[in-house]
Design a protein around this motif. Structure first.
Motif, short mmCIF file in Angstrom:
data_model
loop_
_atom_site.label_atom_id
_atom_site.label_comp_id
_atom_site.label_asym_id
_atom_site.label_seq_id
_atom_site.Cartn_x
_atom_site.Cartn_y
_atom_site.Cartn_z
N GLU A 99 0.69 -5.36 3.80
CA GLU A 99 0.39 -4.90 5.15
C GLU A 99 -1.11 -5.04 5.38
O GLU A 99 -1.89 -4.96 4.43
N ARG A 100 -1.50 -5.26 6.61
CA ARG A 100 -2.92 -5.43 6.89
C ARG A 100 -3.69 -4.18 6.46
O ARG A 100 -3.41 -3.07 6.93
N PRO A 101 -4.67 -4.34 5.56
CA PRO A 101 -5.41 -3.18 5.06
C PRO A 101 -6.39 -2.62 6.08
O PRO A 101 -6.68 -3.26 7.10
N GLU A 102 -6.90 -1.43 5.81
CA GLU A 102 -7.88 -0.79 6.67
C GLU A 102 -9.11 -0.43 5.85
O GLU A 102 -9.02 -0.19 4.64
N GLY A 104 -11.78 1.52 3.98
CA GLY A 104 -11.70 2.82 3.32
C GLY A 104 -10.42 3.02 2.53
O GLY A 104 -10.29 3.96 1.75
N GLN A 105 -9.46 2.12 2.71
CA GLN A 105 -8.17 2.24 2.03
C GLN A 105 -8.30 1.87 0.56
O GLN A 105 -9.00 0.94 0.19
N ARG A 106 -7.61 2.64 -0.30
CA ARG A 106 -7.57 2.32 -1.73
C ARG A 106 -6.46 1.31 -1.96
O ARG A 106 -5.32 1.49 -1.50
N VAL A 107 -6.78 0.21 -2.65
CA VAL A 107 -5.80 -0.86 -2.86
C VAL A 107 -5.81 -1.28 -4.33
O VAL A 107 -6.82 -1.15 -5.03
N THR A 115 -11.59 -0.18 -3.27
CA THR A 115 -11.65 0.36 -1.91
C THR A 115 -12.02 -0.75 -0.94
O THR A 115 -12.95 -1.51 -1.19
N VAL A 116 -11.27 -0.84 0.16
CA VAL A 116 -11.57 -1.85 1.17
C VAL A 116 -12.89 -1.48 1.83
O VAL A 116 -13.01 -0.43 2.46
#
Length: 250
Positions: A99-102, A104-107, A115-116
């Motif tokens: 899914e398209r990341p945002e 601050g998102q942890r991936v 972190t993105v």
């Protein structure tokens, strides 16, 4: 005096230099500072001194103290989450993510967690530094207890490595029987962590055999079944409402 190899129970609250609370064993403190995690286990933690179960700087300060000690220690970055390394970043195509990341998102990318940091067009820049890298961590902690009985040590190791509280532990003729709740085998952390717990139990005690037993309790199982039925009923009701809305809009 606390030294390497000791099993202890303690509570703590960790803050940054500006007073921001980043971690705590106290559920009410977590809620007050908006860091509460419903999936986390709150309450005192257990650790075996010298095993690296807590940050090096905190562990060093614990050594030499006595049970009942309350105090504060400032842990520098190199003894906490490390210095910040600007080279620990990489760029990935947005297609790499389900899914398209945002921002601050942890991936997770392969075996690394990051972190993105930025999204530029179809490029995603991920920072693999720990979110608290380069930060000084201030711990306020209390040493509550030193565990001596082998049964207590076994319970502690299960909490440390699986996050699960064993319901009961009995040792007889060199065999330890660890009783756990019926739903632990649905817990991936438990399934992986139990092997580490077993390994350290053999190292820390004289037991020659360990048996992990599931316990089913009538009232608990019936209550759980009732909750599942209620959840299914609510989901079915929501689906019916959505279908009715769709039909009316047509």
């Amino acid at each position: 005096m606390i030294s390497d190899g000791d099993f202890i129970r303690l509570s703590y609250t960790a803050k940054l230099e500006d007073g921001t609370v980043v971690d705590t064993t106290d559920e009410e403190v977590a809620k007050k500072h908006d860091i509460f995690n419903e999936n986390a286990r709150y309450g005192d933690i257990y650790l075996v001194v010298g095993k690296g179960h807590v940050l090096p700087g905190l562990e060093e300060d614990i050594k030499g103290k006595e049970v009942g000690y309350k105090g504060t220690v400032e842990v520098p970055p190199e003894k906490a989450f490390g210095e910040y390394n600007p080279e620990l970043k990489d760029t990935f195509s947005v297609n790499r993510f389900k899914e398209r990341p945002e921002v601050g998102q942890r991936v997770r990318i392969g075996d690394k967690l990051g972190t993105v940091e930025r999204i530029v067009g179809r490029r995603v820049i991920v920072d693999f530094n720990h979110p608290l890298a380069g930060k000084k961590i201030i711990f306020e902690y209390e040493i509550k207890e030193k565990l001596v009985k082998p049964e207590d040590k076994i319970k502690a190791l299960f909490v440390i490595h699986t996050g699960i509280d064993a319901k009961d532990v009995k040792i007889e003729d060199g065999k330890a029987v660890v009783e756990v709740s019926s739903d632990v085998y649905l817990n991936q952390v438990f399934l992986i962590g139990r092997y580490r717990a077993v390994k350290e139990i053999f190292e820390a005690t004289d037991v020659d055999e360990i048996e992990i037993v599931e316990k089913f309790e009538r009232e608990h199982e019936l209550l759980k079944l009732g909750e599942e039925i209620k959840k299914e009923s609510e989901e079915s009701s929501e689906e019916s409402e959505e279908e009715s809305k769709d039909e009316s809009s047509e």
